[in-house]
Motif scaffolding. Sequence first.
Motif, short mmCIF file in Angstrom:
data_model
loop_
_atom_site.label_atom_id
_atom_site.label_comp_id
_atom_site.label_asym_id
_atom_site.label_seq_id
_atom_site.Cartn_x
_atom_site.Cartn_y
_atom_site.Cartn_z
N TYR A 63 2.50 -1.31 -13.35
CA TYR A 63 1.34 -1.51 -12.21
C TYR A 63 0.21 -1.36 -12.81
CZ TYR A 63 -1.69 -0.02 -8.60
OH TYR A 63 -2.85 -0.05 -7.70
N ASP A 65 -3.85 -1.66 -11.62
CA ASP A 65 -4.70 -1.59 -10.37
C ASP A 65 -5.79 -2.55 -10.17
OD1 ASP A 65 -6.62 -1.04 -12.43
OD2 ASP A 65 -6.93 1.09 -11.56
N VAL A 146 6.05 -0.59 -0.60
CA VAL A 146 5.55 0.61 -0.40
C VAL A 146 6.49 1.49 0.03
CG1 VAL A 146 3.63 2.41 0.52
CG2 VAL A 146 3.15 -0.20 -0.33
N PRO A 147 7.06 3.01 -0.60
CA PRO A 147 6.25 3.54 -1.63
C PRO A 147 6.51 3.27 -3.21
CG PRO A 147 7.84 5.07 -0.82
CD PRO A 147 7.94 3.71 -0.05
N PRO A 150 2.44 1.33 -5.43
CA PRO A 150 1.73 2.29 -4.72
C PRO A 150 0.93 1.38 -3.45
CG PRO A 150 1.02 1.65 -6.85
CD PRO A 150 2.21 1.01 -6.60
N GLN A 154 -4.25 3.84 -3.70
CA GLN A 154 -3.40 5.27 -3.81
C GLN A 154 -2.93 4.93 -5.30
OE1 GLN A 154 -0.56 5.71 -0.93
NE2 GLN A 154 -1.73 6.46 0.60
N GLU A 155 -3.12 6.12 -5.79
CA GLU A 155 -2.39 6.27 -7.18
C GLU A 155 -0.82 6.25 -7.13
OE1 GLU A 155 -3.61 6.54 -10.26
OE2 GLU A 155 -5.61 6.16 -9.20
N SER A 156 -0.17 5.83 -8.14
CA SER A 156 1.30 5.60 -8.15
C SER A 156 1.76 7.25 -7.69
CB SER A 156 1.72 5.37 -9.45
OG SER A 156 3.24 5.43 -9.66
N PRO A 157 2.58 7.09 -6.88
CA PRO A 157 3.23 8.71 -6.71
C PRO A 157 4.59 9.01 -7.58
CG PRO A 157 4.27 6.95 -5.22
CD PRO A 157 3.35 6.18 -5.96
#
Length: 163
Positions: A63, A65, A146-147, A150, A154-157
């Motif tokens: 990912y 950003d 999603v999820p 992200p 939002q930050e990656s969970p």
Amino acid sequence: MSSTRTARPTPRRTPHRAPLGSVVLRVLGILGAALMLAATPGAAAQAVGLPWSAPGGHLVITYDDGSGHSRTYHVVCGGRTSWTQACRRLREIGGPVGPVAGGELCSMIYGGPQSAEVRGRWAGQVVAESYRRTNGCEVARWSRMVPVLPAPGQESPHRELKG
């Protein structure tokens, strides 16, 4: 007195036949039970050649950003991890969302600079998908993931890979 007996016709008996609907339901029940037995985690993993016992799969997500910060993380669906939000979502949508169909009209609404690469296996199939937020179709495609991916802002969970 003579007695004359009149022979009465013997009633014809038809064999009992189950209604077609119940026959179909029985057959579907038998097939369903057979599929469930065949789809135990170990058997499913062996059947599709997975090196782990994950009936869903193992995806590596890279990912970005959009500001040069890149992260790589794994989503492994099988065993205890099958109940994570990402795995539940992947099962709901049938695995990673494929590309936008050719010739589809997409709104020219820019969703942001984020991008992601999803590689690995899902349900025995090789996955190699790229996700961007460059137009309405791509934004919708990202949103369905999603999820696993992200949500914007939002930050990656997920746990980041080291090294």
